[in-house]
Design an enzyme around this catalytic site. Structure first.
Site, PDB file in Angstrom:
ATOM      1  N   HIS A 145       0.879  -1.172   0.000  1.00 25.26           N
ATOM      2  CA  HIS A 145       0.000   0.000   0.000  1.00 25.26           C
ATOM      3  C   HIS A 145       0.918   1.224   0.000  1.00 25.26           C
ATOM      4  O   HIS A 145       2.015   1.180   0.574  1.00 25.26           O
ATOM      5  CB  HIS A 145      -0.831  -0.046   1.290  1.00 25.26           C
ATOM      6  CG  HIS A 145      -1.906   0.986   1.405  1.00 25.26           C
ATOM      7  ND1 HIS A 145      -1.629   2.306   1.703  1.00 25.26           N
ATOM      8  CD2 HIS A 145      -3.248   0.895   1.296  1.00 25.26           C
ATOM      9  CE1 HIS A 145      -2.777   2.970   1.769  1.00 25.26           C
ATOM     10  NE2 HIS A 145      -3.774   2.141   1.521  1.00 25.26           N
ATOM     11  N   ASP A 222       3.259  -4.154   8.180  1.00 25.92           N
ATOM     12  CA  ASP A 222       1.989  -3.477   7.962  1.00 25.92           C
ATOM     13  C   ASP A 222       0.889  -4.505   8.229  1.00 25.92           C
ATOM     14  O   ASP A 222       0.629  -5.379   7.394  1.00 25.92           O
ATOM     15  CB  ASP A 222       1.933  -2.949   6.524  1.00 25.92           C
ATOM     16  CG  ASP A 222       0.608  -2.265   6.222  1.00 25.92           C
ATOM     17  OD1 ASP A 222      -0.320  -2.383   7.042  1.00 25.92           O
ATOM     18  OD2 ASP A 222       0.501  -1.631   5.155  1.00 25.92           O
ATOM     19  N   GLN A 225      -4.288  -5.209   7.230  1.00 29.37           N
ATOM     20  CA  GLN A 225      -5.285  -6.165   6.727  1.00 29.37           C
ATOM     21  C   GLN A 225      -5.187  -7.510   7.433  1.00 29.37           C
ATOM     22  O   GLN A 225      -5.853  -8.460   7.041  1.00 29.37           O
ATOM     23  CB  GLN A 225      -5.124  -6.351   5.196  1.00 29.37           C
ATOM     24  CG  GLN A 225      -5.344  -5.097   4.388  1.00 29.37           C
ATOM     25  CD  GLN A 225      -6.795  -4.607   4.387  1.00 29.37           C
ATOM     26  OE1 GLN A 225      -7.723  -5.317   4.774  1.00 29.37           O
ATOM     27  NE2 GLN A 225      -6.998  -3.369   3.972  1.00 29.37           N
ATOM     28  N   LYS A 248     -10.447  -0.181  10.590  1.00 32.15           N
ATOM     29  CA  LYS A 248     -10.618  -1.392   9.769  1.00 32.15           C
ATOM     30  C   LYS A 248     -11.000  -2.598  10.624  1.00 32.15           C
ATOM     31  O   LYS A 248     -11.179  -3.694  10.114  1.00 32.15           O
ATOM     32  CB  LYS A 248      -9.321  -1.699   9.013  1.00 32.15           C
ATOM     33  CG  LYS A 248      -8.975  -0.672   7.931  1.00 32.15           C
ATOM     34  CD  LYS A 248      -7.740  -1.118   7.184  1.00 32.15           C
ATOM     35  CE  LYS A 248      -7.141  -0.008   6.340  1.00 32.15           C
ATOM     36  NZ  LYS A 248      -7.928   0.297   5.147  1.00 32.15           N
ATOM     37  N   CYS A 388      -4.731   2.385  -3.587  1.00 31.23           N
ATOM     38  CA  CYS A 388      -3.472   2.904  -3.038  1.00 31.23           C
ATOM     39  C   CYS A 388      -2.329   1.910  -3.252  1.00 31.23           C
ATOM     40  O   CYS A 388      -1.454   1.767  -2.380  1.00 31.23           O
ATOM     41  CB  CYS A 388      -3.594   3.251  -1.551  1.00 31.23           C
ATOM     42  SG  CYS A 388      -4.846   4.475  -1.207  1.00 31.23           S
TER      43      CYS A 388
END
Ligand code: PLP
Length: 433
Positions: A145, A222, A225, A248, A388
């Site tokens: 991303h 990261d 997700q 999220k 993104c």
């Protein structure tokens, strides 16, 4: 026994459980363009259960005050809520309380680490081991991303270091055959996503961390997700830093989390400076508190931390392993349904790779905005564009895709609706191949 005839079931939840979960999310009862809302854009932001809304409202109605300041009762109550929330989130990801830094979102967390390293590199405090400069390398992957790419581009530009990347294969997996030649003794930072927000593929954190450790590089995960969808034990994964966003994972916007191993956080100079992060200040200089306070300058967001803690408790009550099972089944159904349609190419279909309930696809000759509009006319919310991740789309020879992303409240029936919608879109736009 599982009722496989039910259109809502994936095996992880009973029909009644899924109905109960959905009842907590008022917005799921919304009618959009004359049809019941089918919300398949949770990868962008999740919906919020009433428990989260209630927790924020309760805080404002009973406990609201600035934290870590003031001797009055409300200030103490607010500080207690703020630090309790930190403990809840720390436990959720297998961290110690002082390893959790509040940020506004994951993007800020990555920028915080990158700017703190660049401050260390300028000799503005911190440990020499965290300095980087010309000849050093920062490595990311081709599937990042932009939030986990641009801050590293900027860090490289500020320090004279070189940015390199691990490419991806046609099936969407990382080209691990090239790992050892890309992550070398020159690598100081290896930043990578746990789960791709475009491909839904879960990356092999263990392999990447082992290589980074072998060459003495710092790892930045990261987890945007993954934290919402999988059981996450950051200590077991062995990463040095990790970030994720509250919005999220059923929490409010405006709250994110930076995890850092305690010794590393305390070896970094601050990013933002000001009130609430100091021990002593003179007209010439300042001494900083240890982490996490040294990275939490200024008046803090408190209701958002309370909301995030309520979200984490909600996820824990349902059970992360069951959520992951539910979403994996939805993801398989989604990919299988889409891949069988004429003109549809699902990005990254690595066979046998673990994936979450998310897939991005191209419909030959049809712009993703047209697909999104067609689905929206039926009340189906998906994301369109490059999500993104422009370099990743370029890698697959497309400029944009349509992404459907599920969460714990999504049903198999909703997955079938989006697949049917894309089939009808293919017919409507005259796609035959
Ligand atoms: N990383 C990944 C993989 C994401 O999916 C996102 C959000 O879409 C981000 C980073 C950035 O998150 P935020 O915009 O909440 O900072």
């Amino acid at each position: 026994m599982t009722d496989t005839t039910s259109p809502t079931l994936t095996g992880a939840f009973s029909d009644a459980e899924l109905r109960d979960i959905r009842a907590d999310f008022a917005i799921l009862g919304t009618v959009v363009n004359g049809a019941p809302l089918v919300y398949l854009d949770s990868g962008a932001t999740s919906q919020k259960p009433r428990q989260v809304l209630d927790a924020e409202r309760y805080f404002y109605e009973h406990d609201n005050a600035a934290v870590h300041r003031g001797a009055h009762t409300l200030a103490a109550l607010a500080t207690e809520s703020f630090e309790d929330a930190r403990a809840v989130v720390a436990r959720f990801v297998g961290a110690a309380d002082d390893e959790i830094v509040w940020t506004s979102n994951a993007t800020e967390g990555i920028n915080l680490v990158a700017y703190a390293i660049s401050n260390a590199s300028l000799g503005r405090g911190g440990d020499d081991a965290l300095r980087i400069g010309p000849g050093d390398e920062i490595v990311v992957t081709e599937m990042e991303h932009h939030a986990n790419l641009i801050p590293w581009q900027e860090l490289a530009a500020r320090t004279g270091a070189t940015l390199r990347f691990i490419p991806i294969l046609d099936d969407g997996s990382l080209d691990l055959d090239r790992l050892d030649s890309i992550v070398t003794e020159r690598t100081r930072v290896l930043a990578f996503t746990h789960v791709s927000n475009v491909l839904g593929i879960v990356n092999p954190v263990d392999v990447l961390v082992a290589r980074a450790r072998a060459v003495g590089a710092v790892t930045v995960l990261d987890a945007c997700q993954s934290a919402p969808h999988l059981t996450l034990d950051l200590k077991a994964l062995g990463v040095d830093f990790a970030v994720f966003s509250g919005h999220k994972m059923l929490g409010p916007t405006g709250i994110g989390v930076l995890y850092g191993r305690s010794e590393l956080l305390n070896a970094l100079p601050p990013f933002l400076t000001g009130g609430s992060m100091i021990t002593t200040v003179t007209m010439e200089s300042a001494q900083y508190l240890p982490a996490p306070q040294r990275f939490e300058a200024g008046t803090q967001r408190v209701s958002q931390t309370v909301g995030l803690a309520a979200a984490v408790r909600y996820l824990e009550t349902v059970g992360m392993h069951r959520i992951a099972e539910h979403e994996a089944a939805l993801g398989e159904r989604l990919v299988a349904g889409l891949a069988a349609l004429p003109g549809v190419t699902v990005l990254g279909q690595a066979a046998g790779l673990h994936r979450v309930g998310l897939a991005s696809f191209d419909l030959a000759g049809v712009h993703s905005h047209d697909v999104g509009q067609f689905l929206d006319d039926r009340g189906i919310a998906v994301r369109v564009g490059h999500h993104c991740a422009q370099p990743l789309h370029r890698r697959f020879g497309v400029t944009s895709t349509t992404r459907a992303s599920a969460y714990l409240y999504s049903t198999a029936d909703e997955i079938d609706q989006v697949v049917d919608g894309v089939r009808d879109a293919a017919t409507f736009f005259g796609v035959t191949r």
